[in-house]
Design a protein around this motif. Structure first.
Motif, PDB file in Angstrom:
ATOM      1  N   LEU A 125      -3.618   7.627  -8.225  1.00  0.00           N
ATOM      2  CA  LEU A 125      -3.664   8.066  -6.835  1.00  0.00           C
ATOM      3  C   LEU A 125      -5.074   8.498  -6.450  1.00  0.00           C
ATOM      4  CD1 LEU A 125      -0.351  10.110  -6.838  1.00  0.00           C
ATOM      5  CD2 LEU A 125      -0.758   7.995  -5.576  1.00  0.00           C
TER       6      LEU A 125
ATOM      7  N   ALA B 255      -4.114  12.741   2.350  1.00  0.00           N
ATOM      8  CA  ALA B 255      -3.090  11.891   1.756  1.00  0.00           C
ATOM      9  C   ALA B 255      -3.616  11.267   0.466  1.00  0.00           C
ATOM     10  CB  ALA B 255      -2.669  10.811   2.743  1.00  0.00           C
TER      11      ALA B 255
ATOM     12  N   MET C 204      -3.438   7.716  -2.039  1.00  0.00           N
ATOM     13  CA  MET C 204      -3.246   6.284  -1.823  1.00  0.00           C
ATOM     14  C   MET C 204      -3.295   5.552  -3.158  1.00  0.00           C
ATOM     15  SD  MET C 204      -2.739   4.073   0.587  1.00  0.00           S
ATOM     16  CE  MET C 204      -3.431   4.813   2.077  1.00  0.00           C
ATOM     17  N   THR C 205      -2.407   4.541  -3.296  1.00  0.00           N
ATOM     18  CA  THR C 205      -2.466   3.627  -4.426  1.00  0.00           C
ATOM     19  C   THR C 205      -1.838   2.305  -3.987  1.00  0.00           C
ATOM     20  OG1 THR C 205      -1.938   3.314  -6.770  1.00  0.00           O
ATOM     21  CG2 THR C 205      -0.257   4.349  -5.393  1.00  0.00           C
ATOM     22  N   ARG C 206      -1.646   1.378  -4.925  1.00  0.00           N
ATOM     23  CA  ARG C 206      -1.115   0.045  -4.611  1.00  0.00           C
ATOM     24  C   ARG C 206       0.004  -0.258  -5.597  1.00  0.00           C
ATOM     25  NH1 ARG C 206      -2.353  -5.374  -5.966  1.00  0.00           N
ATOM     26  NH2 ARG C 206      -2.152  -6.837  -4.216  1.00  0.00           N
TER      27      ARG C 206
ATOM     28  N   LEU D  61      -7.518  10.574   0.163  1.00  0.00           N
ATOM     29  CA  LEU D  61      -8.125  10.130   1.406  1.00  0.00           C
ATOM     30  C   LEU D  61      -8.661  11.341   2.178  1.00  0.00           C
ATOM     31  CD1 LEU D  61      -5.454   7.533   2.559  1.00  0.00           C
ATOM     32  CD2 LEU D  61      -7.551   7.130   1.249  1.00  0.00           C
TER      33      LEU D  61
ATOM     34  N   LYS E 223       1.272   5.226   0.364  1.00  0.00           N
ATOM     35  CA  LYS E 223       0.649   6.436   0.884  1.00  0.00           C
ATOM     36  C   LYS E 223       1.565   7.621   0.573  1.00  0.00           C
ATOM     37  CE  LYS E 223      -1.382   8.494   5.066  1.00  0.00           C
ATOM     38  NZ  LYS E 223      -1.649   8.306   6.507  1.00  0.00           N
TER      39      LYS E 223
ATOM     40  N   ARG F 247       0.866  -1.178   0.000  1.00  0.00           N
ATOM     41  CA  ARG F 247       0.000   0.000   0.000  1.00  0.00           C
ATOM     42  C   ARG F 247       0.908   1.236   0.000  1.00  0.00           C
ATOM     43  NH1 ARG F 247      -2.947  -0.691   4.466  1.00  0.00           N
ATOM     44  NH2 ARG F 247      -4.702  -1.657   3.361  1.00  0.00           N
TER      45      ARG F 247
END
Length: 791
Positions: free
Chosen positions: A475, A482, A484-486, A478, A443, A441
């Motif tokens: 992306l 922030a 978030m991606t994977r 949140l 961030k 994950r």
């Protein structure tokens, strides 16, 4: 030092109760110009107290205050005028300035607006200045260390100068400006001479040796001493030593010209002020120069003054620590005998404060992360150029790097531009990797220069996977700000590593990497353990597989796995390629291939394949003559990677295929095929190509084949492809087949398994013999073995 109140020439009428009472401004006037009524006062007692005579004093009180007919009842606290209108007033003072009343001994601190009567004196101390304005608006500007006695008008005076309302200059310098409507000259009495001037611009001075100097810049002046007079015309001057006759008038030095125009703009970035260089061109006959900078056009409120010698290096003077506002500068040349020359054109200097909305001010300019927003107070008459191109105000700068802002006064072509350096840096980007279920994950925090999260969107921000790491999705924001991606890790040195580089535009702002945790296997062999998703965690050289497969019209597959990228470990695949026609699916004339390829080192892969054309084995209900014979071919291949870039691969391939007798005469036998393979990956798009040259030893037959694939990869598990293929005979002096094919396909990974499908159509003169009309392809692959270690 004691303070003297001041009196206004247009003061409100003072009166008593039953007359017009005085108003509150009287508390700001000198105490010897008015009288404040005390309890029990009467007109008679005030007249006796102030003037010493009841009859004469009462008449003066009534004349000055318009009391009306008696009797009068004076109200305590009321203010009575006890002097008439002053001969002059102090209209400007710059401390310290003192004043002394006629007949008095003590000096008191002077005030702006203070009235001056006959024989009052004014004295300016060091770095002080004052302006005295007479009733007819004639003005005297006193420089520092000057001492002046006000004569006023005295009709009984025998001296015509004293009778004219003139002054006596005992020391220092005066600038005299005659009123427009004045009918007589203004007189200045000096220790060595007397001046009667009809000039709106006159300079007189008395030095420590009581030498008198006169410079006339407008009109003319008569200078008298020892019973003789000289007429001094415009732009001339003279001097008189004490006890001597006036010297013959001589021309004054010319006005200097400014070296950098008559207007400049300076930007104030902090509270320390700015330094302004005042430079000018030399003037003939000048021994020195006097430069002045003031806040007003009459040069009363001077903030800088300096005498610069003509023989010095560079004719310039530096005014230090100027605050925001508008300033006026002038410079005069002074000749060898001390006569002051004509003044230069007035140069205007504007100091404007910079107000930043986003960014911070430094001694080098303005700096900010992501962008800089600022405005300039009072910039309505300025033009702005950013990196040479016009821009708007307020100013916004977003491009990362150093920029130059120029400010130019509008309509002043000779003005010196004010330049400001603006530096926009990428924001601070923090990237955190957290392992989750075989992936990571990611961030991301985008922070300003103070460490506060910035609001998006951020189109300039990109995450680039390194060493085979794949960023799975775009992306997502949140609630806490922030992003978030994977990310799916790749291989580096035999280990699974997630390595990311954050780019802001083309500038690298952060690099991070983390080892993927080793999965723990169960101790008993009977418990199945999920194999590592080696292919799913492939590098950016993810195995892009051409979907169209081998020709079904008699041609043989050129390579077991004709892809531009090496596999991560071992790859086994079963491909079924039936023909498609109006009669339905034709498996007999299609091809079924079992292929295995393995990566034996960091740069080398070897493989083999067995291909079967079922033909008569699938006789079904048809006649045997309607089906081709069953045919079998075997291939061996090897590939070597030539480049190191994870996103761009070039490989050299060589394979050999032996086709059995079941194939036609133009296919059976040995075929050798060297080929060059290349692939490029950019984000979710990939492109690959292969260029091969096939030879049949001993038969002087050759053919050239080309394949071009374009891939779209919406996720690491799914690939969509479009492909164009061509085959051209390359045998010298022999006309061979020319055929092309185009198709589309898809490939899906599920754990260690791969599924693929495609459809293709041939076209060109020999499509039926080489490619067939329509055909399809189904593939089933497995990469369940663990990756090999780097050799």
């Amino acid at each position: 030092m004691l303070r003297s109140p001041s009196v206004s020439a247009l003061s409100a009428a003072l009166a008593l109760v039953l007359c017009l009472p005085a108003v509150s401004w009287a508390q700001q006037t000198p105490d010897d110009d008015v009288y404040v009524v005390q309890p029990g006062d009467t007109c008679g007692s005030v007249a006796r107290k102030v003037f010493g005579d009841v009859t004469v004093g009462s008449a003066k009180l009534h004349a000055l205050n318009k009391m009306g007919p008696p009797p009068h009842e004076l109200k305590p606290g009321s203010v009575l005028r006890i002097k008439g209108d002053p001969d002059a007033r102090l209209t400007f003072i710059k401390p310290e300035v003192n004043a002394k009343r006629a007949g008095k001994v003590e000096w008191r601190e002077a005030n702006t607006g203070q009235g001056l009567w006959r024989l009052d004196s004014v004295n300016t101390l060091r770095e002080a200045g004052a302006e005295v304005t007479f009733r007819d608006l004639t003005r005297l500007q006193m420089n520092e260390n000057a001492l002046v006695v006000i004569y006023g008008k005295a009709t009984q005076a025998a001296d015509k100068v004293k009778k004219s309302g003139a002054v006596e200059l005992l020391q220092g310098e005066l600038n005299v400006s005659l009123a427009e409507l004045r009918g007589e000259p203004v007189g200045v009495q000096m220790p060595a001479a007397m001046v009667a001037a009809r000039s709106k611009d006159l300079h007189v001075g008395v030095d420590a040796q009581q030498m008198s100097r006169v410079s006339v810049f407008d009109g003319q002046a008569e200078v008298s001493a020892k019973g003789q007079s000289v007429q001094v015309p415009k732009d001339h001057g003279t001097r008189v030593a004490k006890g001597q006759l006036p010297e013959k008038p001589r021309p004054l030095p010319e006005a200097p010209s400014w070296a950098s125009g008559t207007r400049s703009v300076r930007l104030l970035l902090d509270d320390k002020g700015v330094d302004e260089e005042l430079a000018w061109a030399p003037v003939k006959e000048a021994a020195s120069y006097r430069v002045e900078l003031a806040r007003d056009e009459r040069f009363n409120d001077r903030v800088h003054g300096e005498t610069v010698q003509a023989a010095g290096e560079g004719l310039k003077s530096m005014a230090r620590a100027l605050g925001p506002g508008r300033y006026f500068a002038r410079v005069r040349a002074m000749d060898a005998v001390g006569l002051l020359g004509k003044a230069s054109a007035v140069r205007q200097v504007e100091v404007l404060r910079v107000k930043t909305e986003r960014g911070s001010v430094t001694p080098q300019g303005i700096q900010g992360a992501l962008r800089v927003d600022f405005s300039v107070e009072g910039a309505e008459s300025l033009d702005f150029l950013l990196d040479g191109a016009p821009t708007t105000h307020p100013v916004r700068v977003e491009g990362v790097g150093a920029h130059t802002l120029e400010l130019l006064p509008r309509g002043v072509p000779d003005a010196r531009p004010e330049k400001l350096t603006i530096t926009v840096s990428p924001p601070r980007v923090e990237v955190d990797l957290e392992p989750v279920a075989g992936a990571f994950r990611v961030k991301v925090l985008v922070l300003d220069e103070r460490g506060r999260p910035l609001d998006g969107p951020f189109p300039q921000l990109k995450l680039l996977g390194q060493h085979g790491t794949q960023v799975e999705a775009s992306l997502q924001r949140l609630p806490d700000g922030a992003l978030m991606t994977r990310a799916v890790p790749g291989m580096r040195g035999g280990e699974r590593v997630a390595a990311l580089e954050a780019l802001w535009g083309d500038t690298s702002v952060q690099r991070v990497s983390a080892l993927a945790p080793v999965e723990q296997r169960a101790p008993t062999p009977v418990v199945a353990v999920e194999p590592e998703p080696a292919v799913e965690a492939a590098e950016e050289e993810v195995a892009l597989q051409p979907m169209l497969g081998a020709p079904s019209g008699g041609g043989v597959e050129a390579a077991p796995l004709p892809t531009a990228f090496l596999p991560q470990a071992w790859l086994g695949e079963l491909r079924v390629q039936p023909g498609l026609g109006s009669a339905g699916v034709d498996l007999a004339r299609g091809r079924t291939t079992l292929a295995v390829e393995g990566r034996v080192s960091e740069r080398v892969a070897l493989g083999t394949a067995v291909a079967l054309r079922p033909g008569a084995l699938l006789r079904g209900g048809g006649e045997a003559g309607e089906l081709p014979a069953t045919a079998l071919s075997v291939s061996l291949s090897g590939r070597v990677r030539l480049t190191d870039s994870p996103a761009f691969r070039v490989l050299l391939s060589f394979d050999g295929t032996f086709a059995g007798s079941g194939f036609g005469a133009d296919v059976q036998g040995l075929r050798l095929r060297p080929a060059l393979l290349a692939g490029l990956r950019r984000g979710r798009w990939a492109f690959s190509t292969s260029q091969g040259y096939a030879l049949r030893p001993g038969q002087a037959q050759a053919s050239w084949d080309s394949a071009y694939q374009a891939w779209f990869l919406p996720t690491p598990r799914l690939g969509l492809v479009a492909e164009l293929d061509g085959l051209v005979d390359a045998t010298p002096r022999v006309v061979g087949p020319v055929a092309f094919a185009a198709g589309v396909g898809a490939r899906l990974r599920l754990g260690g398994f791969e599924l693929g499908t495609s459809v293709r159509r041939g076209f060109g003169p020999d499509r039926a013999r080489v490619w067939g009309d329509w055909s399809g392809l189904l593939t089933f692959g497995w990469t369940g073995l663990r990756p090999t270690q780097v050799q």
